[in-house]
Design an enzyme around this catalytic site. Structure first.
Site, PDB file in Angstrom:
ATOM      1  N   ARG A 220       0.860  -1.178   0.000  1.00 50.48           N
ATOM      2  CA  ARG A 220       0.000   0.000   0.000  1.00 50.48           C
ATOM      3  C   ARG A 220       0.898   1.230   0.000  1.00 50.48           C
ATOM      4  O   ARG A 220       1.999   1.216   0.562  1.00 50.48           O
ATOM      5  CB  ARG A 220      -0.935   0.012   1.209  1.00 50.48           C
ATOM      6  CG  ARG A 220      -2.035  -1.041   1.154  1.00 50.48           C
ATOM      7  CD  ARG A 220      -3.051  -0.731   0.072  1.00 50.48           C
ATOM      8  NE  ARG A 220      -4.191  -1.633   0.068  1.00 50.48           N
ATOM      9  CZ  ARG A 220      -4.286  -2.729  -0.698  1.00 50.48           C
ATOM     10  NH1 ARG A 220      -3.272  -3.057  -1.493  1.00 50.48           N
ATOM     11  NH2 ARG A 220      -5.377  -3.477  -0.662  1.00 50.48           N
ATOM     12  N   GLU A 248      -3.001   8.434  -3.460  1.00 53.67           N
ATOM     13  CA  GLU A 248      -3.483   7.599  -4.562  1.00 53.67           C
ATOM     14  C   GLU A 248      -4.970   7.872  -4.772  1.00 53.67           C
ATOM     15  O   GLU A 248      -5.727   7.847  -3.794  1.00 53.67           O
ATOM     16  CB  GLU A 248      -3.267   6.114  -4.221  1.00 53.67           C
ATOM     17  CG  GLU A 248      -3.570   5.178  -5.362  1.00 53.67           C
ATOM     18  CD  GLU A 248      -3.272   3.722  -5.028  1.00 53.67           C
ATOM     19  OE1 GLU A 248      -4.162   2.876  -5.261  1.00 53.67           O
ATOM     20  OE2 GLU A 248      -2.160   3.436  -4.525  1.00 53.67           O
ATOM     21  N   HIS A 267      -1.749   0.877  -9.559  1.00 54.90           N
ATOM     22  CA  HIS A 267      -2.390  -0.116  -8.689  1.00 54.90           C
ATOM     23  C   HIS A 267      -3.058  -1.219  -9.509  1.00 54.90           C
ATOM     24  O   HIS A 267      -4.254  -1.502  -9.353  1.00 54.90           O
ATOM     25  CB  HIS A 267      -3.412   0.562  -7.768  1.00 54.90           C
ATOM     26  CG  HIS A 267      -3.649  -0.207  -6.498  1.00 54.90           C
ATOM     27  ND1 HIS A 267      -4.015   0.381  -5.313  1.00 54.90           N
ATOM     28  CD2 HIS A 267      -3.582  -1.543  -6.232  1.00 54.90           C
ATOM     29  CE1 HIS A 267      -4.169  -0.527  -4.380  1.00 54.90           C
ATOM     30  NE2 HIS A 267      -3.920  -1.710  -4.912  1.00 54.90           N
TER      31      HIS A 267
END
Length: 304
Positions: A220, A248, A267
């Site tokens: 993450r 993000e 991602h």
């Protein structure tokens, strides 16, 4: 006994219809819940906890389990009403995420971007590159993702070291991390986002990496301190590959876009064809355990 499970799409209806004792009921997120929702014990969400309201959970008076389709649970931990259990989709995304890590390492060591640029310029730019063979790879995170990556890296003749939260056979404890960083060419992050891992990769962590090292974040974005990473990348001392960022999505003018020595993807490490099928296979197995009176294997305890 039949257990009602709320599912967000037809793929879920089809997958759960194969499980004895389960009645899958389709719902549309953002619309009123179907009447059967009041009987539902299990919910498979296609949204984040932050998007729910007290009224939403009030419409699910018998809800006992939330089964995620993601391996990460940080958006749900600590925010559920009392008495509702949480299970992740660990086991569905490890293979594709491991492929992404191998792919970016080959891209960087074999300079495939540079050769592609030469091809586009019609230049025959033959030269010797580095290799993944013989590299010392430190995988931080010894769960399904880490194990899947190890099995794919070792055939490349890499030397893999695993780090988990606690020491066990073949796995170092996270407390040993500071002593291991300087001995590895590649560090791959595959940990969940928790209070212990948030900001783990700070300036001190990065300074401990040897010159020429590559940091890979498949975890993450918030596991890495972005300003600290940018400062190291600007020196050219290390390189990085990021599938996740903090913030993000990455804003259009963010300096990471143009940071030297960086491979950046949005991602997508786990976003390979068949991901829905793999996710529902894990979810169906977890729910089958629940129907049979067992706890799910991927049940979240505490933060993870």
């Amino acid at each position: 006994m039949t257990v009602t499970v709320l599912v967000p799409d037809e793929d879920g209806v089809n997958a759960l219809s194969e499980v004895a004792g389960v009645q899958p009921v389709r719902y549309q997120w953002g619309e009123p819940l179907p009447a059967q929702a009041r009987e539902a014990e299990v919910l498979i969400p296609k949204f984040q906890l932050s998007e729910t309201t007290d009224e939403f959970f009030a419409g699910l008076p018998r809800l006992k389990l939330i089964q995620l389709l993601s391996a990460g649970a940080e958006d749900w931990v600590g925010g559920l009403p009392d008495g509702i259990l949480l299970s992740t989709c660990r086991g569905a995304h490890g293979g594709s995420t491991a492929e992404w890590v191998v792919g970016v390492l080959l891209l960087m060591y074999r300079e495939l971007r540079e050769f592609t640029a030469a091809q586009e310029a019609h230049r025959w730019a033959r030269r010797t590159t580095d290799t993944l063979q013989g590299k010392r790879v430190l995988i931080v995170g010894a769960g399904d993702l880490g194990r899947q990556l190890r099995s794919r890296l070792e055939p490349f003749d890499t030397r893999v070291t695993m780090v988990g939260m606690s020491a066990r056979d073949g796995v170092h404890a996270v407390d040993e991390l500071a002593d291991l960083l300087g001995e590895h060419d590649v560090v791959v992050l595959m940990v969940p986002l928790t209070s212990r891992t948030r900001g783990m990769v700070n300036a001190e962590f990065l300074a401990a990496l040897p010159d020429g090292a590559i940091l890979v974040n498949a975890a993450r974005g918030a596991v890495v301190n972005t300003p600290a990473l940018l400062a190291e990348l600007e020196t050219g001392r290390i390189r990085a590959a990021l599938d996740v960022t903090d913030p993000e999505p990455l804003p259009e003018q963010h300096p990471l876009w143009s940071a030297p020595g960086l491979v950046l993807t949005p991602h997508v490490a786990g976003a390979a064809r068949g991901v829905q099928r793999r996710s529902y296979a894990v979810a169906a197995a977890e729910i089958e355990r629940w129907v049979n009176g067992e706890l799910p294997d991927n049940l979240v305890h505490g933060e993870y």
